[in-house]
Design an enzyme around this catalytic site. Structure first.
Site, mmCIF file in Angstrom:
data_model
loop_
_atom_site.group_PDB
_atom_site.id
_atom_site.type_symbol
_atom_site.label_atom_id
_atom_site.label_comp_id
_atom_site.label_asym_id
_atom_site.label_seq_id
_atom_site.Cartn_x
_atom_site.Cartn_y
_atom_site.Cartn_z
ATOM 1 N N ASP A 146 42.003 38.922 89.506
ATOM 2 C CA ASP A 146 41.342 40.129 90.014
ATOM 3 C C ASP A 146 40.358 39.757 91.119
ATOM 4 O OD1 ASP A 146 42.666 41.672 88.220
ATOM 5 O OD2 ASP A 146 41.090 41.519 86.694
ATOM 6 N N CYS A 174 48.138 21.985 91.150
ATOM 7 C CA CYS A 174 47.520 23.135 90.479
ATOM 8 C C CYS A 174 47.018 24.149 91.500
ATOM 9 C CB CYS A 174 46.341 22.666 89.637
ATOM 10 S SG CYS A 174 46.792 21.453 88.394
ATOM 11 N N HIS A 224 47.249 38.292 93.474
ATOM 12 C CA HIS A 224 46.538 39.417 92.848
ATOM 13 C C HIS A 224 47.204 39.882 91.550
ATOM 14 C CE1 HIS A 224 43.427 42.211 92.617
ATOM 15 N NE2 HIS A 224 43.517 42.832 93.771
#
Ligand code: CAO
Length: 428
Positions: A405, A343, A401
């Protein structure tokens, strides 16, 4: 219904040409102007279009054959609809040769396009397509339709560079990376031995594999790295207290397992960090499991085994898993399954040194945590009015990105730091 024989048409002066593509098969039904063959001379390639509609009965040439004007190409059973073909008949069957169209320099010369004479990029609807055999061969191997390329060579000839540029631009638009990597100057070929003694050593298999993934991830993911420093005084006190207990059961209690626990807590609070972008980039796949990859430095290169079910394991169990995985990575080698399903990844250089670094995201994960060596930092205590030495761990969070954010990343790392600093809460 009539039986038609399709012959090699006027080759515009060329004597023998190669059959380089057979575009139909026996039994196919073709319409007028459907491409039947591609022929290639030293100077040009041309398609032979069907002068009439019908069903292919036999094909009388193969790829590699050399043919001249009048050579039998194929036989078809025509439904009687003819195009602008000039028909030649022999004694038995009607024999047809595709006509020379006024705007086609070579007899059949294919439908085609080329650049305007001034080298511009206009696409012409007719005219020969000039490309040398080498360019045509590479185009065939890669399945590139040369009619889509604007040749910039002499008389609109498609050059090797035109083909390379076309393939490059297609690859970039396919990965959505338009602009990335485009027009990068090639690495110069340097003879280093001119400057001193050199030895060339081949890269390991792992080096090559991880190198290409790292390169892809570096170029295709917009990375931002957020730095933080974590107060680990309590964590270190706890670790020192339980280190020998861990050794008794054969495991090593290092900072990495505490970091795994804090990271898992942060993934729960900020689920976007536990996601992957869908292949088309239109949605996020959110994960409800917590598997953490840990980069392991091996003599053959970098590998990233995955520790599974971090949420359900205590510190000792995690230390045991990590120890087993790093041993396997260094000694026996990991299976592909050992490296799948992560993950988020931890890349810890804390055991070595350095103050900070910017790790590359291990796609399709969306973030990676870099860990550097802890150090004693003088921190001002406003209660006592003095500076106190605090054991501090520098961490660097690189994130994608497109998915995360900056503000969310800052919240994530602040929360992660608070979890690691507040050990009691973390363990509970
Ligand atoms: N600050 C200070 N000391 C640290 C530390 C940190 N952040 N992290 C680990 N240490 C200490 C450990 O506590 C241990 O010391 P003690 O034996 O006194 O307890 C020592 O450094 C060595 O630790 P380790 O490396 O054996 O174990 P680890 O759990 O810290 O790390 C692993 C395990 C697999 C992450 C590590 O062995 C490794 O391979 N690191 C390199 C990863 C890498 O190459 N990343 C770069 C990827 S990009 O190229």
């Amino acid at each position: 219904m009539t039986i038609e024989k399709i012959l090699v048409p006027d080759l515009g002066g060329a004597d023998e040409v190669d059959v380089i593509e057979v575009l139909v098969a026996v039994g196919d039904t073709v319409a007028i102007e459907d491409a039947l063959f591609t022929l290639e001379s030293d100077k040009a390639s041309m398609e032979v279009p069907s002068p009439m509609a019908g069903d292919i009965v036999s094909i009388d040439v193969s790829v590699g054959d050399k043919v001249s004007e009048g050579h039998l190409l194929l036989t078809l059973e025509s439904s009687g609809v003819e195009g602008k073909a000039e028909n030649v008949t022999d004694q038995n069957d009607k024999v047809t040769s595709p006509s020379k169209k006024e705007d086609q320099p070579a007899a059949t010369a294919s439908p085609v396009k080329s650049s305007s004479p001034d080298g511009g990029n206009q696409v012409k609807s007719t005219g020969p397509m000039y490309a040398g055999p080498a360019v045509r061969r590479v185009a065939r191997e890669f399945g590139v339709d040369l009619t889509k390329i604007n040749g910039t060579g002499d008389k609109g000839r498609i050059t090797k560079e035109d083909l390379q540029q076309y393939v490059r631009s297609k690859l970039q638009s396919a990965t959505g990376n338009s602009g990335v990597g485009a027009d990068l100057p090639e690495m110069p070929l340097i003879d280093y031995s001119k400057f001193g003694d050199v030895v060339e050593t081949p890269l390991s298999k792992i080096n090559k594999l991880s190198g290409s993934f790292l390169h892809r991830n570096w170029l295709s993911i917009p990375h931002v790295t957020q730095f933080e420093e974590v107060d680990i005084v309590d964590m270190e006190e706890f670790r020192q207290k339980h280190k020998s207990q861990a050794v008794e059961i054969g495991v090593k209690l290092t900072p990495v397992v505490f970091i795994m626990k804090a990271l898992q807590a942060a993934l729960v609070k900020f689920p976007r960090f536990n996601s992957s972008l869908s292949k088309d980039g239109q949605s996020l796949i959110m994960k409800n499991y917590f598997n953490i990859g840990v980069a392991v430095d091996t003599p053959n290169g970098l590998v990233v085994p995955v520790v599974r079910g971090v949420e359900s394991k205590g510190l000792l169990a995690l230390a045991s898993d990590l120890g087993a995985m790093s041993k396997k990575a260094r000694e026996k080698g990991l299976s592909p399954a050992d490296m799948q399903g992560g993950c988020i990844t931890i890349s810890s250089l804390g055991g070595i040194g350095g103050s900070a670094f910017t790790p590359i995201i291990n796609a399709p994960e969306v973030a990676i945590l870099g860990v550097s060596k802890s150090y004693l930092k003088p921190v001002y205590n406003s209660d006592t009015g003095s500076f106190e030495p605090r054991l501090t761990l520098p961490v660097s969070l690189s994130y994608d990105h497109r998915v995360i954010d900056g503000a969310e990343a800052a919240r994530f790392i602040v929360y992660f730091a608070s979890c690691l600093a507040d050990l009691e809460n973390l363990i509970l």
